[in-house]
Design an enzyme around this catalytic site. Structure first.
Site, PDB file in Angstrom:
ATOM      1  N   HIS A 124       0.863  -1.188   0.000  1.00  0.00           N
ATOM      2  CA  HIS A 124       0.000   0.000   0.000  1.00  0.00           C
ATOM      3  C   HIS A 124       0.894   1.230   0.000  1.00  0.00           C
ATOM      4  O   HIS A 124       1.886   1.292   0.735  1.00  0.00           O
ATOM      5  CB  HIS A 124      -0.894  -0.004   1.245  1.00  0.00           C
ATOM      6  CG  HIS A 124      -1.713   1.248   1.407  1.00  0.00           C
ATOM      7  ND1 HIS A 124      -1.381   2.240   2.298  1.00  0.00           N
ATOM      8  CD2 HIS A 124      -2.849   1.664   0.796  1.00  0.00           C
ATOM      9  CE1 HIS A 124      -2.275   3.210   2.235  1.00  0.00           C
ATOM     10  NE2 HIS A 124      -3.176   2.887   1.325  1.00  0.00           N
ATOM     11  N   HIS A 170       1.671  10.939  -2.318  1.00  0.00           N
ATOM     12  CA  HIS A 170       0.430  10.792  -1.553  1.00  0.00           C
ATOM     13  C   HIS A 170      -0.244  12.155  -1.569  1.00  0.00           C
ATOM     14  O   HIS A 170       0.139  13.064  -0.830  1.00  0.00           O
ATOM     15  CB  HIS A 170       0.742  10.344  -0.120  1.00  0.00           C
ATOM     16  CG  HIS A 170      -0.439   9.782   0.584  1.00  0.00           C
ATOM     17  ND1 HIS A 170      -0.576   9.810   1.946  1.00  0.00           N
ATOM     18  CD2 HIS A 170      -1.561   9.170   0.115  1.00  0.00           C
ATOM     19  CE1 HIS A 170      -1.717   9.245   2.297  1.00  0.00           C
ATOM     20  NE2 HIS A 170      -2.332   8.848   1.194  1.00  0.00           N
TER      21      HIS A 170
END
Length: 588
Positions: A124, A170
């Site tokens: 992830h 991110h």
């Protein structure tokens, strides 16, 4: 022999004779049983391998290989020319040649079934070097993950500041970007360094159509013939890992997951207070195997599902044709409630992503639907957005319901990640573990596996923790206690379905670098196929929190019976060169 070499050998000899002298009585008795006049010959060693180590097919050649592995100690005068004496026998038991998993078997699961029939080693936010809010983005953690055998790499792709190129980061946080092309090239170079089975790249797409076209060109040019491109827009059945060896697979869906953490995107207080320490505590919080789920109504899930519909259709309307053709595994929740998301389409397969919270809610009333869905389709679980420190969650909830891609922050550490490492030590560490048959097929009355059902005990694992060694040579002598040797104890137990999950603890051995516990524990198992053996060693501290001294996690179904040398690992999962436990595994 030089003076320095002699000194090293002499020190090893002293240390080794001490360890052999402290061997538990069980081991001394076994040596006496399989030896004559203090020497275990070739045929006696073969019988020991067959009768005690349960290596039923062991040959004289196998016994000779064990003896040959000990020849390096001939100059220490602990090797007998006719066979093994107690010192070399003990060295074999405690040595690298005697691991708890059979490394020689390599990949031994059936690899010709559809991808949906496998648990897949899944990352992830694979590009993050640390926390989820402010760490650097880099290709380095991607390379490390691939070298460890991770088979699913996640990339969040965003326009750069000039809107003319593509970065990986991110989004809506303070993380620094890395160029997509750099990540793609590193994936190509390292994808098959640990395993030849396929690598899936899941893209969290935040791009305009023109940049999607640029990504399509990048991916096509970088991977070339390595890229798996299906002949039709939607696959009717997923291909097998065997058919996809050394291939790259693209899977994408609309940008969704980052929205969960949107409200904290610029919250400076969270960033300032954050400590990048993995899970809290010296070695990570205890995993909550009895998952706490709020008893909320299904319409909470329905609202979450509805928020995906517009973006899902928007992607298919606006995505460039070249980009859409790259997508081998289509993803998205679709319209409606959780029941709609989990509906099985007989004409096509797809990937569904749920957060750990969505999964915990869904299993209350839709557990069997999830199992049915995962028999044909792929379910991906990802950490909740508030795990700013890159911690992880209990992976067993997903695995018990057949979820193939239980996505973890590989750059963190803690007990949850230790379970992930343990799971994928199975099947030669290739990153694909075949799911047990009860998760793949419905019964005669269309019933499916229910993790909460009360089942009979299939087998009982008996574990004896004999002793440990190696800390003296790998830790500072003041690491545990400043003024005395450490006080070690071992925790051993099972992670699995709720009925099987338990942890037990040995007594504390005070003031000893080579502790001998010689304690036996029994673990009745209702679903051994999903069980992982958890092992931890800690050093007792009366005034402060106990110190971490090593851990490992092993798939129960692949444990080798008999006496085994179990290597311990650091909190981050790196194996210590010398620190091991001597244990015995039996199924009764």
């Amino acid at each position: 022999m030089s003076k320095q070499t002699y000194k090293v050998c002499f020190c090893f000899h002293r240390r080794f004779r001490l360890a052999a002298a402290e061997a538990p009585e069980d081991i001394k008795a076994l040596f006496n049983q399989y030896s004559d006049d203090g020497v275990m010959g070739l045929d006696q060693l073969r019988r020991f391998l067959v009768e005690v180590q349960k290596e039923e097919n062991a040959t004289l050649e196998d016994a000779q290989a064990v003896m040959d592995s000990l020849h390096e100690f001939k100059h220490l005068n602990i090797f007998h020319r006719k066979g093994l004496n107690i010192e070399t026998f003990f060295k074999y038991l405690f040595g690298d040649v005697n691991p708890p998993l059979n490394l020689k078997t390599g990949v031994h699961h059936d690899m010709a079934a559809p991808l949906s029939h496998y648990f897949i080693f899944t990352g992830h936010n694979s590009y993050l070097t640390g926390n989820q809010l402010s760490s650097d983005c880099s290709d380095a953690p991607i390379i490390h993950a691939l070298q460890r055998g991770v088979r699913v790499i996640e990339l969040d792709i965003w326009p750069n500041s000039r809107k003319d190129n593509v970065n990986v980061l991110h989004g809506r946080t303070l993380t620094s970007p890395v160029e997509l092309i750099k990540c793609l090239r590193s994936i190509k170079e390292h994808a098959f360094s640990a395993s030849e089975y396929p690598v899936v790249i899941t893209l969290e797409d935040h791009l305009t159509p023109d940049l999607q076209a640029k990504v399509a060109e990048m991916i096509t040019r970088t991977f070339g013939d390595m890229l798996f491109s299906p002949s039709s827009e939607c696959l009717m059945e997923l291909p097998s890992p065997e058919s996809l060896k050394k291939r790259i697979i693209i899977s994408t869906k609309p940008p969704k997951e980052y929205l969960e953490a949107k409200e904290v995107e610029l919250r400076e207080s969270s960033s300032k207070k954050f400590k990048d320490s993995g899970d809290d505590g010296a070695w990570g919080k205890e995993v909550n195997f009895k998952a706490k789920v709020d008893d909320e109504k299904d319409d909470d899930l329905e609202r979450e599902g509805d928020s995906n519909d517009d973006d899902d259709s928007k992607l298919h309307q606006t995505a460039e044709p070249e980009y859409k053709r790259l997508i081998a595994i289509h993803a998205g929740k679709g319209k409606g409630s959780i029941s709609d998301w989990l509906r099985v389409d007989p004409d096509k397969v797809r990937r569904l992503s749920l957060s750990e919270q969505e999964l915990e809610k869904a299993v209350i009333n839709h557990g069997k639907d999830i199992v049915r869905f995962t028999q044909r389709n792929i379910l991906r679980i990802y950490p909740k957005g508030t795990r700013f420190n890159s911690s992880n969650y209990n992976p067993l909830v997903g695995w018990m319901h057949g979820a193939q891609m239980v996505a973890f922050n590989m750059q963190g550490y803690g007990r949850s990640l230790w379970l992930m490492h343990g799971k994928f030590r199975a099947n030669g560490g290739c990153g694909y573990v075949k799911k047990p048959e009860f998760l793949l097929k419905a019964g005669p009355h269309n019933e499916v596996f229910d993790p909460k059902a009360k089942l009979p005990v299939k087998t009982t694992l008996r574990v004896t923790v004999y002793m440990g060694d190696g800390w003296y040579y790998e830790f500072r002598h003041t690491h545990f206690d400043k003024y005395s040797p450490p006080d070690f104890y071992t925790r051993v137990g099972i992670a699995g379905v709720p009925a099987d999950t338990i942890m037990k603890k040995t007594k504390i051995i005070e003031d000893n670098w080579i502790p001998t516990w010689d304690e036996t524990f029994e673990f009745p198992l209702t679903v051994p196929e999903l069980a992982l053996l958890r092992i931890e060693v800690h050093e007792y501290d009366m005034s402060e929190k106990d110190d971490f001294a090593g851990q490992t996690c092993l798939p129960v179904v692949e444990l080798r019976k008999g006496f085994r040398a179990v290597p311990l690992h650091s909190r981050k999962g790196e194996m210590y060169p010398s620190t091991k436990l001597l244990m015995r595994f039996e199924f009764v």
